[in-house]
Each structure stands twice: as C-alpha cells, then as structure tokens.
Design an enzyme around this catalytic site. Structure first.
Site, PDB file in Angstrom:
ATOM      1  N   ASP A  60       0.979  -1.218  -0.280  1.00 46.13           N
ATOM      2  CA  ASP A  60       0.068  -0.014   0.118  1.00 46.13           C
ATOM      3  C   ASP A  60       1.281   1.236  -0.090  1.00 46.13           C
ATOM      4  O   ASP A  60       0.468   2.434   0.277  1.00 46.13           O
ATOM      5  CB  ASP A  60      -1.368  -0.109   0.896  1.00 46.13           C
ATOM      6  CG  ASP A  60      -0.457   0.175   2.515  1.00 46.13           C
ATOM      7  OD1 ASP A  60       1.174  -0.097   2.535  1.00 46.13           O
ATOM      8  OD2 ASP A  60      -1.052   0.605   3.599  1.00 46.13           O
ATOM      9  N   SER A  61       2.420   0.848   0.102  1.00 41.77           N
ATOM     10  CA  SER A  61       3.443   2.410  -0.290  1.00 41.77           C
ATOM     11  C   SER A  61       2.498   3.059  -1.755  1.00 41.77           C
ATOM     12  O   SER A  61       3.404   4.005  -1.939  1.00 41.77           O
ATOM     13  CB  SER A  61       4.407   1.742  -0.223  1.00 41.77           C
ATOM     14  OG  SER A  61       5.011   0.959  -0.734  1.00 41.77           O
ATOM     15  N   ASP A  99      -1.114  -5.982   0.071  1.00 44.81           N
ATOM     16  CA  ASP A  99      -1.293  -5.543   0.691  1.00 44.81           C
ATOM     17  C   ASP A  99      -2.109  -5.361   1.714  1.00 44.81           C
ATOM     18  O   ASP A  99      -3.579  -5.159   0.664  1.00 44.81           O
ATOM     19  CB  ASP A  99      -0.283  -3.826   1.438  1.00 44.81           C
ATOM     20  CG  ASP A  99       0.357  -4.216   2.028  1.00 44.81           C
ATOM     21  OD1 ASP A  99       0.337  -4.821   3.110  1.00 44.81           O
ATOM     22  OD2 ASP A  99       1.110  -2.909   1.822  1.00 44.81           O
ATOM     23  N   LYS A 129      -0.700  -9.398   3.628  1.00 37.08           N
ATOM     24  CA  LYS A 129       0.071  -8.633   3.913  1.00 37.08           C
ATOM     25  C   LYS A 129      -0.451  -8.014   5.118  1.00 37.08           C
ATOM     26  O   LYS A 129      -1.528  -6.870   4.938  1.00 37.08           O
ATOM     27  CB  LYS A 129       1.482  -8.173   4.100  1.00 37.08           C
ATOM     28  CG  LYS A 129       1.996  -7.310   5.194  1.00 37.08           C
ATOM     29  CD  LYS A 129       3.169  -6.762   4.344  1.00 37.08           C
ATOM     30  CE  LYS A 129       3.346  -5.305   4.112  1.00 37.08           C
ATOM     31  NZ  LYS A 129       2.517  -4.694   4.752  1.00 37.08           N
ATOM     32  N   GLU A 131      -1.045  -4.701   9.010  1.00 37.19           N
ATOM     33  CA  GLU A 131      -0.134  -4.096   9.750  1.00 37.19           C
ATOM     34  C   GLU A 131      -0.853  -4.546  11.024  1.00 37.19           C
ATOM     35  O   GLU A 131      -2.204  -4.694  11.217  1.00 37.19           O
ATOM     36  CB  GLU A 131       0.237  -2.726   9.772  1.00 37.19           C
ATOM     37  CG  GLU A 131       0.762  -2.809   8.060  1.00 37.19           C
ATOM     38  CD  GLU A 131       0.696  -1.346   7.537  1.00 37.19           C
ATOM     39  OE1 GLU A 131       0.631  -0.628   9.294  1.00 37.19           O
ATOM     40  OE2 GLU A 131       1.208  -0.865   6.925  1.00 37.19           O
ATOM     41  N   GLU A 198       9.875  -3.333  10.126  1.00 37.42           N
ATOM     42  CA  GLU A 198      10.374  -1.849   9.301  1.00 37.42           C
ATOM     43  C   GLU A 198      10.185  -0.663  10.477  1.00 37.42           C
ATOM     44  O   GLU A 198      10.485  -0.781  11.743  1.00 37.42           O
ATOM     45  CB  GLU A 198       8.767  -1.444   9.309  1.00 37.42           C
ATOM     46  CG  GLU A 198       8.925  -0.729   8.120  1.00 37.42           C
ATOM     47  CD  GLU A 198       8.047   0.902   6.948  1.00 37.42           C
ATOM     48  OE1 GLU A 198       6.617  -0.392   6.580  1.00 37.42           O
ATOM     49  OE2 GLU A 198       7.952   1.661   6.500  1.00 37.42           O
TER      50      GLU A 198
END
Ligand code: KIV
Length: 303
Positions: A60-61, A99, A129, A131, A198
């Site tokens: 999602d970057s 993501d 993925k 978070e 991260e």
C-alpha cells in the site's frame, strides 16, 4: 537465468524453508537471504520476476509512490485489486503478496476474510500482508484457517502512525523492544509465514529473528533478518519527493525519464519526430485513385 527459461513458482513452503536460524538461534547457513521488492503494475512485475526476486509485494506504499496520496491511509480495496491483478499478470515465479489496505481488516474478522479473499480471488495474490501485532493475532489465525497465508508487519506501521509523528525508529527502549518481541511471538503463534520488520533497531530485529521460527524480512531493520524488502521506486530512484534513510538507490531513473520526455518534446517542436521510420504509407496506385476522387469532390463543391 534468461527470461525464456522456466522458473518454478516460489511457494509459502519455500519461504518458510529459507529461515536461516534453527530453534536454538543457531545460524543454519542454509540457503540465501530472501529477496523481496514491491511492484504495482504489469511491466515492473515482469521485470522483477525476470530478476528472480523471491517475493513481490503489492504494497500500500502505492499510496505514496504511485497514487500521489500523502500517506497509505486513503488507499482503497478497489485500487489494491487493480494493482494486484496487474502485477499477478506479470509475475509468474515470485510469491505474490498483496497488502490489505487501511480499514479493510480492522473493523471485523469477517471483513478481513472477505477482503483478503477478494485479493486472492480477484487480485490473484498468493498471500496477504497486514500491519499490527498482538491486536491482530485473532484476525491472522482466522485468515490462515480460511486458507489464506499471511505475512505480518510490525515496527513502523504506516497505516497507524499519526501523520504528525512521521517516520520514527521503533524499538529504541527495552520496553518498546519487548513489545515488538511479544508482537512477533504472537504473530508467529497465530500462523504467519513471515514477518516484515520495518524501521526497528537492528538489536531487536536480531533478537526477534533468532526467536521466531518464521523468516523475518527487514526494511530498515539491519542485516540480521532472514530477508530484505525495499520499495521499487526507492531502488530505481523514481520517486524523489522523499527517500527514507534505510533505502538504497540502485538507479536514478527520475532524471533519465525527464530527459527522455524533454528530448521527445524538442523533436516534436523541431519537426524531427515522427521521422520516416515511424510513418505509414498508402500504395502508390491507391494514392492516385484517392487524389482523383478528392479532385472530383473538390470541383463538385466549388461549383
Ligand atoms: O507497503 C509497503 O510497501 C510495505 C513495505 C514497506 C514492507 O509495507
């Protein structure tokens, strides 16, 4: 390996087998570090796949480096689905991870399963993925039970970092580091197949790497992790608005692309482009007929 050669698809089991330490923390020296990179579209997925990376993450970057948002929070499921399916058409060998965007898994476990299922079924990814640490252990284990492999992500987690706080190294104090350690253990227990760390101190990254059975994949977390991941645009020098300290630039494409566009503009203005080799022609006989027809029409109109 040339692009024409067959490449066996990387599986979740392959990634698990690349764990470099045994349960006593001893370096098994087995296999290479895992190489992961982000991609958001078909052409760069083809290239990353040809470069033989192990994992491609549709991160999602994209919010920052592709979609022009100030951060990752506005990224939607719809945007992720378009990017994931484009990348899945280009990536045949790498394990493809999608993501889960902000608010696609936080509201309820049902929501998480439904949205992760869409990324797999419509987006063509092999795994997702999410978070977060302990707070998402129940979600992770529900996804794994539903048959969707999950990559964890702790340390700096952009979706939940208050905008004003900015990029901040995680795990600097013993308390903060212990919280990360507990989060990693909870994710391991919940069934993740790998954990992204991260922007953490290298010390806590090493402790976690030595303590969990699944591979750790670092980004700004030092060299002890089982693998590394970087954002494609940072690697290529494609996004010069902001590059974090932990990113290494292996090419500087932004000025090269600008130069190419400027040269194109100059050639259009100077009538140098298109040239003869970019031009299509009619057969001479057809052209003669056309001239005759146009002349007839023109004389008809002028009467
Ligand atoms: O969105 C992303 O690209 C990521 C990586 C930085 C791990 O989460």
């Amino acid at each position: 390996m040339s692009s024409a050669e067959f490449r066996r698809k990387v599986s979740v089991a392959d990634i698990l087998a690349r764990k470099r330490r045994d349960k006593f923390g001893m370096d098994k020296r087995k296999g290479q570090h895992i190489v992961a990179i982000t991609s958001y579209d078909y052409p760069t997925a083809l290239i990353a796949d040809r470069a033989n990376v192990d994992i491609i993450l549709v991160g999602d970057s994209a919010g920052n480096v592709v979609l022009g948002y100030p951060n990752t929070k506005p990224v939607t499921m719809q945007e992720m689905l378009i990017m994931c399916s484009s990348v899945s058409r280009g990536s045949k060998g790498a394990l493809l991870v999608g993501d889960m965007p902000f608010m696609s898994y936080q509201v309820s476990v049902e929501d998480a399963i439904r949205n992760a299922g869409r990324l797999v079924k419509e987006g063509g990814v092999d795994a997702v993925k999410i978070e977060g640490g302990r707070a998402f252990a129940t979600t992770v284990s529900a996804l794994v039970k539903a048959g969707i492999p999950v990559m964890g992500h702790i340390g700096f987690t952009p979706q939940t970092t208050p905008s004003l706080e900015g990029y901040k190294v995680q795990g600097k104090t013993s308390e903060a580091a212990l919280t990360l350690f507990d989060d990693a253990k909870a994710l391991e227990e919940a069934g993740v197949f790998s954990i992204v760390l991260e922007m953490t101190t290298s010390e806590v990254a090493e402790m976690i790497t030595n303590s969990v059975k699944v591979p750790t994949i670092g980004i700004g977390a030092g060299s002890s992790c089982d693998g590394q991941i970087l954002v494609l645009h940072d690697v290529l020098g494609l996004f010069d608005k902001f590059t974090p300290k932990f990113a290494k630039r292996y090419a500087n494409l932004s000025p090269e692309i600008q130069q190419a566009i400027e040269e194109y503009a100059r050639e259009v203005i100077d009538s140098k482009f298109p040239a003869e080799e970019h031009t299509f022609h009619m057969e001479e006989s057809e052209l003669e007929k056309l001239r005759a027809k146009v002349a007839t029409k023109a004389s008809f109109i002028s009467k």
